[in-house]
Write a protein that holds these residues in place. Structure first.
Motif, PDB file in Angstrom:
ATOM      1  N   THR A  38       0.817  -1.217   0.000  1.00  0.00           N
ATOM      2  CA  THR A  38       0.000   0.000   0.000  1.00  0.00           C
ATOM      3  C   THR A  38       0.849   1.265   0.000  1.00  0.00           C
ATOM      4  N   VAL A  39       2.053   1.191   0.527  1.00  0.00           N
ATOM      5  CA  VAL A  39       2.944   2.361   0.486  1.00  0.00           C
ATOM      6  C   VAL A  39       3.356   2.655  -0.950  1.00  0.00           C
ATOM      7  N   TYR A  40       3.761   1.619  -1.694  1.00  0.00           N
ATOM      8  CA  TYR A  40       4.121   1.823  -3.099  1.00  0.00           C
ATOM      9  C   TYR A  40       2.929   2.343  -3.900  1.00  0.00           C
ATOM     10  N   ARG A  41       1.743   1.779  -3.647  1.00  0.00           N
ATOM     11  CA  ARG A  41       0.555   2.189  -4.402  1.00  0.00           C
ATOM     12  C   ARG A  41       0.159   3.631  -4.081  1.00  0.00           C
ATOM     13  N   LEU A  42       0.285   4.024  -2.825  1.00  0.00           N
ATOM     14  CA  LEU A  42      -0.052   5.396  -2.475  1.00  0.00           C
ATOM     15  C   LEU A  42       0.917   6.373  -3.140  1.00  0.00           C
ATOM     16  N   ALA A  43       2.171   5.987  -3.245  1.00  0.00           N
ATOM     17  CA  ALA A  43       3.152   6.830  -3.942  1.00  0.00           C
ATOM     18  C   ALA A  43       2.758   7.018  -5.400  1.00  0.00           C
ATOM     19  N   LEU A  44       2.278   5.948  -6.035  1.00  0.00           N
ATOM     20  CA  LEU A  44       1.918   6.008  -7.454  1.00  0.00           C
ATOM     21  C   LEU A  44       0.600   6.739  -7.688  1.00  0.00           C
ATOM     22  N   LEU A  45      -0.386   6.497  -6.839  1.00  0.00           N
ATOM     23  CA  LEU A  45      -1.707   7.078  -7.049  1.00  0.00           C
ATOM     24  C   LEU A  45      -1.809   8.518  -6.577  1.00  0.00           C
ATOM     25  N   ALA A  46      -1.103   8.842  -5.500  1.00  0.00           N
ATOM     26  CA  ALA A  46      -1.302  10.148  -4.879  1.00  0.00           C
ATOM     27  C   ALA A  46      -0.024  10.933  -4.636  1.00  0.00           C
ATOM     28  N   GLY A  47       1.121  10.393  -5.000  1.00  0.00           N
ATOM     29  CA  GLY A  47       2.371  11.110  -4.809  1.00  0.00           C
ATOM     30  C   GLY A  47       2.775  11.286  -3.360  1.00  0.00           C
ATOM     31  N   VAL A  48       2.312  10.382  -2.488  1.00  0.00           N
ATOM     32  CA  VAL A  48       2.689  10.422  -1.081  1.00  0.00           C
ATOM     33  C   VAL A  48       3.856   9.468  -0.863  1.00  0.00           C
ATOM     34  N   HIS A  49       4.988   9.984  -0.449  1.00  0.00           N
ATOM     35  CA  HIS A  49       6.228   9.215  -0.417  1.00  0.00           C
ATOM     36  C   HIS A  49       6.772   8.975   0.990  1.00  0.00           C
TER      37      HIS A  49
END
Length: 475
Positions: free
Chosen positions: A329-340
């Motif tokens: 979910t961390v990788y997906r959040l980075a891709l979908l919302a730019g949260v790193h």
């Protein structure tokens, strides 16, 4: 990717300070063969098989089948996944061969519906009560089978099966007074697991059928479940089970993973759909709610890179299963919302889960180049298996036949188990997410603040304004 021993070297290349120990020089990555082994065990553990003497009961739980289908979509046919930047609805017409396993899952379930001869609202599985929230986890696979024309070839009525499941949820399953659909049939009770199983199905059904109210319903279920389950006193982690009898107010790590992953699938469905412009606020809320879970749970990541079965209970056993889904979910959040923010911790967990067992070399040789940044490390590792453990390598968190370990018992959430089909699916999802993130250049790899013990063979990442200084320590 294995970094050469270089002595001490200073490199100025951006923002952040990265300190690596020699023990962390090999970025551990599972090989394709090893991932195939993970999938094979997943197929063994999550296959619809009617019991020989009781044909209306099944040996496999519906959520395991649904989670397997979702993992295969993300891994094998990413263009059909809502988590990639692919417009929805997907193309009509015959599905690619890579989707065959998913369609086969849907076919088996629809063929064996417990009340296939009865018209009207009914679940895809487990019609005789129990967890009403679990069977909808198979719904996206059934919808995809219908959308890609499988019914014209095999004679199965996928559209009716999906509609019956939808109507069962909306009309037959009990609800709270404010509209939260119960996870259970026999009592109104809310489980964090529900958010992975039901809202993604509602959202996908709505997009395919031009029904924005169903997409809104998916969002509303996430909102209501968060309202009941979030624990502000625990930094935003979710409780596991509330209302009714036999509740669980603990912060079950897998439950937090279920919730974050489910909300991300609703987020991806909204962002890639015809309703993206009209539902920007809902998308922002979902992003914030996933971040809230991450911010609450990642401070409890253990020094070995794993979460405890209950994140903030130091006495609970290590659980590789929840560790994998949360990293995904961390990788997906980075891709979908730019949260790193938590990418460094996700990388720590992924490498820990892929590491060789103590005493095993876990590597097949050195790379031909030296990486100077986490972004280049991730990209290189995704495109090459030269640094990954060999197919026969002994791994710290997998058995010789590629069952993930240690894992929580999927049927008894407070007890350590041996084989977990959902855990296998989470590994597949973690690697699919990491692959997609790496393929785009590992955006945000230099973000966040993470500290691990250098003496323990880890790395330290400290944010600075203007430079990356990579210090390589020989041992």
């Amino acid at each position: 990717m294995k970094t050469r021993r270089l002595g001490r070297e200073l490199l100025v290349a951006g923002a952040g300070v990265l300190v690596l120990s020699a023990a962390a020089g090999t970025a551990q990555t599972l090989t394709d063969d090893q991932l195939d082994g993970v999938k094979a065990r997943l197929a063994e553990g999550a296959t619809h098989r009617p019991a020989p003497l009781l044909p209306y009961l099944t040996r496999t739980r519906s959520w395991e089948i649904g989670t397997r289908a979702e993992a295969l979509i993300e891994s094998d046919t990413p263009s059909y996944s809502v988590l990639n930047n692919t417009a929805l609805p997907p193309p009509h017409g015959q599905a690619p061969s890579a989707l065959d396993e998913v369609v086969a899952i849907a076919r088996s379930v629809v063929q064996n519906r417990t009340k296939a001869d009865v018209q009207g609202p009914q679940p895809l599985m487990d019609a005789n009560g129990g967890a009403a929230g679990d069977p909808p986890s198979i719904g996206v696979a059934v919808l995809l089978a219908n959308w890609t024309g499988a019914g014209a070839q095999d004679g199965q009525d996928y559209a009716s099966a999906a509609t019956d499941q939808l109507e069962f949820l909306l009309e037959k399953v009990p609800k709270t007074s404010d509209g939260a659909i119960s996870h259970r049939m026999e009592q109104v009770q809310l489980w964090s697991d529900f958010v992975y199983m039901v809202p993604p199905f509602l959202a996908y059904y709505g997009v395919l059928n031009q029904n924005q109210s169903l997409v809104q319903q998916a969002y509303d279920q996430c909102r209501l479940y968060r309202q009941y389950l979030v624990d502000d006193d625990a930094g935003g982690m979710w409780k596991h089970i509330v209302l009714g009898q036999n509740t669980d107010n603990g912060h079950w790590s897998t439950g937090n993973g279920w919730a974050a992953a489910g909300m991300l699938r609703v987020l991806g469905t909204i962002q890639n759909s015809q309703y993206a412009k009209n539902m920007k606020k809902q998308a922002k809320d979902l992003t914030n709610w996933v971040s809230e879970i991450h911010d609450g749970i990642y401070p409890h990541l253990r020094t070995n890179g794993l979460f405890g079965n209950y994140a903030d209970d130091s006495s609970s056993f290590d659980d590789a299963s929840s560790t994998a889904i949360l990293a995904s979910t961390v990788y997906r959040l980075a891709l979908l919302a730019g949260v790193h923010t938590h990418l460094p911790q996700a990388e720590t967990s992924r490498k820990a889960l892929s590491a060789p067992a103590s005493g095993s070399s876990g590597s097949s040789g050195s790379s031909s180049s030296t990486s100077t940044s986490p972004a280049s490390s991730a990209s290189a590792s995704a495109s090459s298996t030269s640094s990954a453990p060999s197919a026969s390598a002994s791994l710290a968190h997998f058995t010789s036949d590629m069952w993930l370990t240690p894992v929580v018992n999927p049927n008894q959430f407070g007890v350590q188990g041996s084989h977990s089909p959902e855990g296998q699916a989470f590994v597949v999802e973690m690697y699919a997410a990491w692959r997609d993130w790496s393929a785009l250049g590992a955006p945000g790899a230099n973000a966040g603040v993470s500290v691990r013990s250098v003496a323990a063979g880890g790395w330290m990442w400290v944010g600075v304004v203007s430079a990356v200084v990579v210090l390589w320590y020989g041992l």
